[in-house]
Write an enzyme that holds these catalytic residues in place. Structure first.
Site, PDB file in Angstrom:
ATOM      1  N   GLN A 122     -13.925   7.624 -24.886  1.00  0.00           N
ATOM      2  CA  GLN A 122     -14.619   8.301 -25.876  1.00  0.00           C
ATOM      3  C   GLN A 122     -13.414   8.849 -26.755  1.00  0.00           C
ATOM      4  O   GLN A 122     -13.582   8.813 -28.050  1.00  0.00           O
ATOM      5  CB  GLN A 122     -15.305   9.347 -25.229  1.00  0.00           C
ATOM      6  CG  GLN A 122     -16.255  10.145 -26.448  1.00  0.00           C
ATOM      7  CD  GLN A 122     -17.618   9.214 -26.925  1.00  0.00           C
ATOM      8  OE1 GLN A 122     -17.907   8.279 -26.024  1.00  0.00           O
ATOM      9  NE2 GLN A 122     -18.176   9.597 -27.903  1.00  0.00           N
ATOM     10  N   ALA A 177     -19.681  11.395 -30.271  1.00  0.00           N
ATOM     11  CA  ALA A 177     -19.745  12.494 -29.397  1.00  0.00           C
ATOM     12  C   ALA A 177     -18.333  13.165 -29.344  1.00  0.00           C
ATOM     13  O   ALA A 177     -17.437  12.216 -29.111  1.00  0.00           O
ATOM     14  CB  ALA A 177     -20.388  12.519 -28.418  1.00  0.00           C
ATOM     15  N   SER A 196     -20.440  13.658 -24.481  1.00  0.00           N
ATOM     16  CA  SER A 196     -21.442  12.429 -24.349  1.00  0.00           C
ATOM     17  C   SER A 196     -22.125  12.491 -23.049  1.00  0.00           C
ATOM     18  O   SER A 196     -21.511  12.340 -22.005  1.00  0.00           O
ATOM     19  CB  SER A 196     -20.977  11.297 -24.669  1.00  0.00           C
ATOM     20  OG  SER A 196     -21.608  10.187 -24.603  1.00  0.00           O
ATOM     21  N   HIS A 209     -23.237   9.698 -22.205  1.00  0.00           N
ATOM     22  CA  HIS A 209     -23.063   8.398 -21.729  1.00  0.00           C
ATOM     23  C   HIS A 209     -22.005   8.325 -20.425  1.00  0.00           C
ATOM     24  O   HIS A 209     -21.653   7.539 -19.761  1.00  0.00           O
ATOM     25  CB  HIS A 209     -22.657   7.473 -22.897  1.00  0.00           C
ATOM     26  CG  HIS A 209     -23.652   6.696 -23.430  1.00  0.00           C
ATOM     27  ND1 HIS A 209     -24.570   5.913 -23.052  1.00  0.00           N
ATOM     28  CD2 HIS A 209     -24.265   7.286 -24.583  1.00  0.00           C
ATOM     29  CE1 HIS A 209     -25.821   5.842 -23.844  1.00  0.00           C
ATOM     30  NE2 HIS A 209     -25.545   6.532 -24.710  1.00  0.00           N
ATOM     31  N   ASP A 222     -28.581   3.087 -23.105  1.00  0.00           N
ATOM     32  CA  ASP A 222     -29.264   2.580 -24.386  1.00  0.00           C
ATOM     33  C   ASP A 222     -29.834   1.277 -24.141  1.00  0.00           C
ATOM     34  O   ASP A 222     -28.923   0.313 -23.659  1.00  0.00           O
ATOM     35  CB  ASP A 222     -27.965   2.543 -25.536  1.00  0.00           C
ATOM     36  CG  ASP A 222     -27.636   3.886 -25.974  1.00  0.00           C
ATOM     37  OD1 ASP A 222     -28.645   4.826 -25.659  1.00  0.00           O
ATOM     38  OD2 ASP A 222     -26.573   3.959 -26.840  1.00  0.00           O
ATOM     39  N   GLU A 256     -34.110   9.094 -31.006  1.00  0.00           N
ATOM     40  CA  GLU A 256     -33.653   7.921 -30.441  1.00  0.00           C
ATOM     41  C   GLU A 256     -34.473   7.175 -29.364  1.00  0.00           C
ATOM     42  O   GLU A 256     -34.452   7.596 -28.501  1.00  0.00           O
ATOM     43  CB  GLU A 256     -32.072   8.141 -29.863  1.00  0.00           C
ATOM     44  CG  GLU A 256     -31.051   8.471 -30.688  1.00  0.00           C
ATOM     45  CD  GLU A 256     -29.707   8.327 -30.256  1.00  0.00           C
ATOM     46  OE1 GLU A 256     -29.505   8.121 -28.926  1.00  0.00           O
ATOM     47  OE2 GLU A 256     -28.601   9.092 -30.740  1.00  0.00           O
ATOM     48  N   TRP A 309     -34.375   4.398 -28.156  1.00  0.00           N
ATOM     49  CA  TRP A 309     -33.533   3.597 -27.051  1.00  0.00           C
ATOM     50  C   TRP A 309     -32.615   4.153 -26.088  1.00  0.00           C
ATOM     51  O   TRP A 309     -32.309   3.745 -25.249  1.00  0.00           O
ATOM     52  CB  TRP A 309     -32.704   2.584 -27.916  1.00  0.00           C
ATOM     53  CG  TRP A 309     -31.695   3.402 -28.857  1.00  0.00           C
ATOM     54  CD1 TRP A 309     -30.496   4.220 -28.484  1.00  0.00           C
ATOM     55  CD2 TRP A 309     -31.775   3.757 -30.272  1.00  0.00           C
ATOM     56  NE1 TRP A 309     -30.034   4.884 -29.378  1.00  0.00           N
ATOM     57  CE2 TRP A 309     -30.569   4.538 -30.617  1.00  0.00           C
ATOM     58  CE3 TRP A 309     -32.726   3.686 -31.041  1.00  0.00           C
ATOM     59  CZ2 TRP A 309     -30.631   5.096 -31.755  1.00  0.00           C
ATOM     60  CZ3 TRP A 309     -32.825   4.125 -32.476  1.00  0.00           C
ATOM     61  CH2 TRP A 309     -31.625   4.885 -32.741  1.00  0.00           C
ATOM     62  N   HIS A 310     -32.430   5.440 -26.227  1.00  0.00           N
ATOM     63  CA  HIS A 310     -31.588   6.247 -25.258  1.00  0.00           C
ATOM     64  C   HIS A 310     -32.287   6.868 -24.129  1.00  0.00           C
ATOM     65  O   HIS A 310     -33.168   7.729 -24.499  1.00  0.00           O
ATOM     66  CB  HIS A 310     -30.835   7.426 -26.176  1.00  0.00           C
ATOM     67  CG  HIS A 310     -29.823   8.161 -25.142  1.00  0.00           C
ATOM     68  ND1 HIS A 310     -28.482   8.060 -25.298  1.00  0.00           N
ATOM     69  CD2 HIS A 310     -30.094   8.799 -24.218  1.00  0.00           C
ATOM     70  CE1 HIS A 310     -27.980   8.921 -24.671  1.00  0.00           C
ATOM     71  NE2 HIS A 310     -28.983   9.762 -23.679  1.00  0.00           N
TER      72      HIS A 310
END
Ligand SMILES: [Zn+2]
Length: 343
Positions: free
Chosen positions: A102, A125, A130, A132, A139, A191, A193-194
């Site tokens: 990141q 982010a 984040s 993630h 995602d 979102e 998809w997240h």
């Protein structure tokens, strides 16, 4: 009228309270892993977190190698299979990203003359912030009539398909993380998809059925537990609202680090309390925070003694203050009282 607080007391305190991933196992899975860890724009990934995450390799929709947390992957595959039986095909897009990755992305974008710091701030982010990084955020993209639908706008347009997907998430321990119209709480717009794995179907069902954000769920659960993390969370949430009320659009982002919580009764020498049921009590606290002004012209107005504006980052940093989280009988909620701005 805000009261003015004495600053000198605050500077003496050296004890830092950190949010910890305490490794409570929710699902018979990875014992070291806290599946309810909160990472968002205001809550940083706990230190040493990445050492404990058990990642496995997987392929994304384009056949690229990706990493994902082991239990998350196991449950993702079951979800994908269930959906496929129902005629809906999902595939992985972006899953785990390390803080280092990141940071590289952040550096690359902010140094790119075409993009620059503002672009990085808008679309990436801040490293460490984040979800993630946890390996639990997934995602997805969808495949429709053999064709991948991967652009954000195109996915948002596929309401029906995503409705089918979202209905099944909780059965496999997943939640929809960034709900529509809830960006004031989550920090992100819708979102579809997240997805986020939370460690158990029971918790996921509670969140999805109550139609609440993960932040709200943690607030409620942690309040009951009355842990220092609960109070910390409550303070941070209230401060976010406070800054929004006071400064409105002059701030586009804020981050908080509660460094000390004091008992509401007389405390000997600022002794830190280990545990306190927040209940209907007032809680004095100490906090450092960072503000990101929407405009450089706002800096003077936001800047107070102790604060320092980092031109490169565009944040005002390292401001430390005392405040009181005050319980309000009438609203059964909390507000920040005596959070001085005028000294
Ligand atoms: Zn995501």
């Amino acid at each position: 009228m805000k009261k003015v607080l004495v600053m000198s007391m605050i500077l003496l305190a050296g004890v830092v309270m950190t949010a910890c991933g305490n490794g409570k196992d929710q699902n018979g899975g990875n014992k070291k892993y806290d599946y309810l860890v909160l990472v968002n724009k205001y809550s940083k990934l706990p230190d040493n977190w990445e050492k404990n995450v058990n990642l496995v390799s997987a392929k994304n929709a384009w056949g690229e190698d990706i990493k994902i947390e082991v239990e998350t992957y196991k449950h993702y595959k079951r979800l994908a299979k269930d959906l496929k039986d129902d005629g809906v095909e999902i595939e992985l897009d972006s899953v785990y990203r390390s803080v280092k990755q990141q940071q590289e992305l952040w550096d690359r974008w902010s140094k790119d003359p075409e993009k620059g710091i503002d672009y990085a701030k808008k679309y990436a982010a801040v490293p460490g912030y984040s979800e993630h990084h946890t390996g639990l955020a997934v995602d997805i993209v969808i495949r429709k009539d053999g064709k991948l639908i991967e652009e954000n706008e195109d996915m948002i347009a596929e309401r029906e398909i995503f409705e089918k997907i979202h209905k099944k998430l909780a059965n496999y321990g997943f939640i929809l993380r960034y709900l529509e119209g809830r960006d004031d709480i989550t920090g992100y717009t819708y979102e579809p998809w997240h997805l986020r794995y939370v460690g158990s179907a029971k918790v996921a069902k509670k969140i999805m059925n109550d139609d609440i954000t993960f932040e709200e769920y943690l607030g409620s659960v942690k309040d009951i537990k009355g842990t220092p993390e609960a109070i910390k969370y409550q303070i941070e949430k209230t401060l976010q609202k406070y800054f929004k009320d006071v400064y409105g659009d002059k701030i586009i982002n804020s981050r908080f680090n509660v460094t000390k919580i004091y008992s509401d009764k007389e405390v000997e020498e600022n002794e830190m309390i280990k545990s306190l049921k927040i209940g209907k009590k007032d809680v004095p606290f100490e906090v450092t925070y960072e503000l990101q002004p929407a405009d450089e012209n706002d800096v003077d107005e936001l800047l107070i003694p102790n604060g320092e504006y980092d031109k490169k980052l565009g944040w005002i940093k390292d401001i430390s203050r005392l405040g009181i989280l005050k319980y309000n009988d009438k609203t059964d909620g909390y507000s920040i009282d005596s959070f001085g701005t005028g000294w």
